[in-house]
Motif scaffolding. Structure first.
Motif, PDB file in Angstrom:
ATOM      1  N   ALA A  53     -75.741 112.555  19.126  1.00  0.00           N
ATOM      2  CA  ALA A  53     -76.484 111.491  18.430  1.00  0.00           C
ATOM      3  C   ALA A  53     -75.543 110.362  18.021  1.00  0.00           C
ATOM      4  N   HIS A  54     -74.354 110.731  17.539  1.00  0.00           N
ATOM      5  CA  HIS A  54     -73.378 109.727  17.108  1.00  0.00           C
ATOM      6  C   HIS A  54     -72.912 108.866  18.281  1.00  0.00           C
ATOM      7  N   TYR A  55     -72.590 109.516  19.410  1.00  0.00           N
ATOM      8  CA  TYR A  55     -72.092 108.761  20.574  1.00  0.00           C
ATOM      9  C   TYR A  55     -73.158 107.800  21.098  1.00  0.00           C
ATOM     10  N   ILE A  56     -74.415 108.229  21.074  1.00  0.00           N
ATOM     11  CA  ILE A  56     -75.500 107.356  21.538  1.00  0.00           C
ATOM     12  C   ILE A  56     -75.672 106.172  20.591  1.00  0.00           C
ATOM     13  N   GLN A  57     -75.635 106.471  19.303  1.00  0.00           N
ATOM     14  CA  GLN A  57     -75.814 105.417  18.295  1.00  0.00           C
ATOM     15  C   GLN A  57     -74.673 104.403  18.344  1.00  0.00           C
ATOM     16  N   LEU A  58     -73.480 104.892  18.661  1.00  0.00           N
ATOM     17  CA  LEU A  58     -72.278 104.049  18.656  1.00  0.00           C
ATOM     18  C   LEU A  58     -72.399 102.856  19.596  1.00  0.00           C
ATOM     19  N   VAL A  59     -72.913 103.070  20.817  1.00  0.00           N
ATOM     20  CA  VAL A  59     -72.968 101.981  21.804  1.00  0.00           C
ATOM     21  C   VAL A  59     -74.384 101.696  22.297  1.00  0.00           C
ATOM     22  N   GLY A  60     -75.346 102.547  21.900  1.00  0.00           N
ATOM     23  CA  GLY A  60     -76.735 102.351  22.308  1.00  0.00           C
ATOM     24  C   GLY A  60     -77.057 103.057  23.612  1.00  0.00           C
ATOM     25  N   PRO A  61     -78.327 103.437  23.793  1.00  0.00           N
ATOM     26  CA  PRO A  61     -78.745 104.084  25.044  1.00  0.00           C
ATOM     27  C   PRO A  61     -78.497 103.217  26.266  1.00  0.00           C
ATOM     28  N   GLU A  62     -78.532 101.897  26.082  1.00  0.00           N
ATOM     29  CA  GLU A  62     -78.381 100.983  27.227  1.00  0.00           C
ATOM     30  C   GLU A  62     -76.964 101.017  27.815  1.00  0.00           C
ATOM     31  N   ARG A  63     -75.998 101.623  27.114  1.00  0.00           N
ATOM     32  CA  ARG A  63     -74.633 101.743  27.645  1.00  0.00           C
ATOM     33  C   ARG A  63     -74.199 103.205  27.751  1.00  0.00           C
ATOM     34  N   THR A  64     -75.154 104.123  27.651  1.00  0.00           N
ATOM     35  CA  THR A  64     -74.862 105.559  27.701  1.00  0.00           C
ATOM     36  C   THR A  64     -75.473 106.178  28.954  1.00  0.00           C
ATOM     37  N   ILE A  65     -74.677 106.990  29.631  1.00  0.00           N
ATOM     38  CA  ILE A  65     -75.156 107.745  30.801  1.00  0.00           C
ATOM     39  C   ILE A  65     -74.858 109.224  30.556  1.00  0.00           C
ATOM     40  N   LEU A  66     -75.848 110.058  30.819  1.00  0.00           N
ATOM     41  CA  LEU A  66     -75.659 111.503  30.709  1.00  0.00           C
ATOM     42  C   LEU A  66     -75.699 112.099  32.112  1.00  0.00           C
ATOM     43  N   SER A  67     -74.577 112.675  32.542  1.00  0.00           N
ATOM     44  CA  SER A  67     -74.462 113.292  33.867  1.00  0.00           C
ATOM     45  C   SER A  67     -74.066 114.743  33.681  1.00  0.00           C
ATOM     46  N   SER A  68     -74.375 115.572  34.670  1.00  0.00           N
ATOM     47  CA  SER A  68     -74.211 117.009  34.427  1.00  0.00           C
ATOM     48  C   SER A  68     -72.751 117.449  34.296  1.00  0.00           C
ATOM     49  N   ASP A  69     -71.869 117.015  35.212  1.00  0.00           N
ATOM     50  CA  ASP A  69     -70.492 117.534  35.264  1.00  0.00           C
ATOM     51  C   ASP A  69     -70.528 119.059  35.384  1.00  0.00           C
ATOM     52  N   LEU A  70     -71.578 119.570  36.027  1.00  0.00           N
ATOM     53  CA  LEU A  70     -71.779 121.024  36.143  1.00  0.00           C
ATOM     54  C   LEU A  70     -71.709 121.466  37.601  1.00  0.00           C
ATOM     55  N   GLY A  71     -71.473 122.747  37.770  1.00  0.00           N
ATOM     56  CA  GLY A  71     -71.372 123.344  39.089  1.00  0.00           C
ATOM     57  C   GLY A  71     -70.326 124.448  39.113  1.00  0.00           C
ATOM     58  N   LEU A  72     -69.506 124.506  38.061  1.00  0.00           N
ATOM     59  CA  LEU A  72     -68.463 125.523  37.989  1.00  0.00           C
ATOM     60  C   LEU A  72     -69.079 126.913  37.824  1.00  0.00           C
ATOM     61  N   ARG A  73     -68.477 127.884  38.489  1.00  0.00           N
ATOM     62  CA  ARG A  73     -68.956 129.260  38.359  1.00  0.00           C
ATOM     63  C   ARG A  73     -68.907 129.688  36.889  1.00  0.00           C
ATOM     64  N   GLY A  74     -69.973 130.345  36.437  1.00  0.00           N
ATOM     65  CA  GLY A  74     -70.047 130.769  35.040  1.00  0.00           C
ATOM     66  C   GLY A  74     -70.771 129.779  34.150  1.00  0.00           C
ATOM     67  N   SER A  75     -71.127 128.633  34.705  1.00  0.00           N
ATOM     68  CA  SER A  75     -71.865 127.608  33.952  1.00  0.00           C
ATOM     69  C   SER A  75     -73.287 127.503  34.484  1.00  0.00           C
ATOM     70  N   PRO A  76     -74.185 126.857  33.730  1.00  0.00           N
ATOM     71  CA  PRO A  76     -75.542 126.634  34.247  1.00  0.00           C
ATOM     72  C   PRO A  76     -75.514 125.713  35.465  1.00  0.00           C
ATOM     73  N   ARG A  77     -76.547 125.771  36.281  1.00  0.00           N
ATOM     74  CA  ARG A  77     -76.696 124.824  37.381  1.00  0.00           C
ATOM     75  C   ARG A  77     -76.923 123.429  36.789  1.00  0.00           C
ATOM     76  N   PRO A  78     -76.588 122.384  37.535  1.00  0.00           N
ATOM     77  CA  PRO A  78     -76.791 121.027  37.014  1.00  0.00           C
ATOM     78  C   PRO A  78     -78.212 120.778  36.501  1.00  0.00           C
ATOM     79  N   LEU A  79     -79.220 121.228  37.229  1.00  0.00           N
ATOM     80  CA  LEU A  79     -80.604 121.008  36.804  1.00  0.00           C
ATOM     81  C   LEU A  79     -80.884 121.658  35.455  1.00  0.00           C
ATOM     82  N   GLU A  80     -80.378 122.878  35.248  1.00  0.00           N
ATOM     83  CA  GLU A  80     -80.584 123.556  33.964  1.00  0.00           C
ATOM     84  C   GLU A  80     -79.891 122.789  32.837  1.00  0.00           C
ATOM     85  N   GLY A  81     -78.718 122.217  33.131  1.00  0.00           N
ATOM     86  CA  GLY A  81     -78.037 121.383  32.140  1.00  0.00           C
ATOM     87  C   GLY A  81     -78.886 120.190  31.743  1.00  0.00           C
ATOM     88  N   PHE A  82     -79.512 119.541  32.731  1.00  0.00           N
ATOM     89  CA  PHE A  82     -80.388 118.405  32.444  1.00  0.00           C
ATOM     90  C   PHE A  82     -81.575 118.836  31.577  1.00  0.00           C
TER      91      PHE A  82
END
Length: 301
Positions: free
Chosen positions: A241-270
């Motif tokens: 919430a803080h990071y989004i508020q800091l620069v606004g949704p218009e400058r924020t991108i959320l990407s998975s950075d997922l795929g490593l074994r032992g982690s959720p699949r990217p879709l589950e992260g989303f």
């Protein structure tokens, strides 16, 4: 009653994911141990109605995989990739960048695993980072600066190529201080699309650094994998919430950075991050902006 509420929430999340874009999908084949391959990532994304996926690998250019997969497995999902300027690509190598752009790369990442800063963080601060499945040659530390502390000539040539190709320049794992210098130079050289990868992890951005980078025209890409369960969670909803508020949704991108074994699949992260954003009372419009629209803009979709 609770089951109805749960079904409604799942439906709301599914609806918000339509048109999503993952700019940081770590599927395989890869030197890192991956939980899924590019084909499986594509099928997951297509099933959820994603607009695009961008495959990231620390060691190779994935454009050819995208072209062949799109042809062999027709879906509505657009596939993209790019090149990380690590030792495997010859470091900050204008020839490798020139080739990558010419065959359709949409992003160039400055050094990640080979960055001097990345190696310093692991050694000096005892930070851990996922290891490759097989032992690699010892990395040769890379910086975008020369011996005098100025942006190097090779980096300037890479920036010129990125500007000419009108593709994304991503900060990789360079430190915030170095990144600000490189992005200032990039702006002077006509680079229009600037992306800061996980600014609060390895890169070490303070709030002031993040604001300074956004003032230079950058988007801040926060890694979903650092906020969700099952992926070595580092940050919680309050930080998000803080990071989004800091620069606004218009400058924020959320990407998975997922795929490593032992982690959720990217879709589950989303799915998890959208649920977290809804719990934070973020509007559907802002959620769509951060999980799809901003990234789509960088890809000219």
């Amino acid at each position: 009653m609770a089951e109805n509420g749960s079904n409604e929430r799942d439906a709301e999340i599914a609806e918000l994911l339509k048109g999503a874009v993952d700019l940081h999908c770590h599927s395989g084949p890869a030197a890192m141990p991956r939980i899924l391959d590019h084909h499986e990532a594509l099928l997951d994304a297509a099933g959820a109605g994603f607009r695009a996926l961008l495959f990231k690998d620390h060691f190779y250019l994935g454009v050819s995989h995208c072209v062949i997969l799109e042809k062999l497995v027709p879906t509505d999902v657009k596939l993209f990739s790019g090149l990380a300027l690590n030792n495997a690509s010859g470091g900050i190598n204008p020839h490798a960048v020139n080739h990558a752009i010419n065959i359709g790369a949409k992003i160039i990442w400055l050094p990640t695993l080979s960055a001097q800063n990345h190696l310093d963080q692991l050694e000096g601060q005892g930070k851990t980072f996922p290891k490759t499945a097989k032992r690699m040659l010892p990395p040769e530390p890379l910086s975008a600066l020369d011996a005098t502390g100025r942006v190097s000539d090779a980096t300037k040539q890479v920036l010129d190529l990125i500007a000419e190709g009108d593709i994304i320049l991503a900060g990789g794992h360079l430190p915030a201080s170095e990144l600000i210098m490189v992005f200032e130079e990039a702006g002077r050289r006509g680079v229009k699309k600037l992306l800061v990868n996980h600014p609060t992890y390895i890169v070490g951005c303070t709030d002031d650094d993040m604001k300074a980078l956004v003032e230079l025209g950058a988007y801040l890409e926060h890694s979903i994998g650092m906020f969700v369960e099952g992926a070595g969670k580092i940050f919680g909803p309050d930080e998000l919430a803080h990071y989004i508020q800091l620069v606004g949704p218009e400058r924020t991108i959320l990407s998975s950075d997922l795929g490593l074994r032992g982690s959720p699949r990217p879709l589950e992260g989303f799915r998890q991050i959208v649920a977290m954003l809804l719990d934070l009372q973020i509007s559907p419009k802002d959620i769509r902006t951060m999980i799809g629209d901003n990234a789509a803009k960088l890809l000219n979709l």
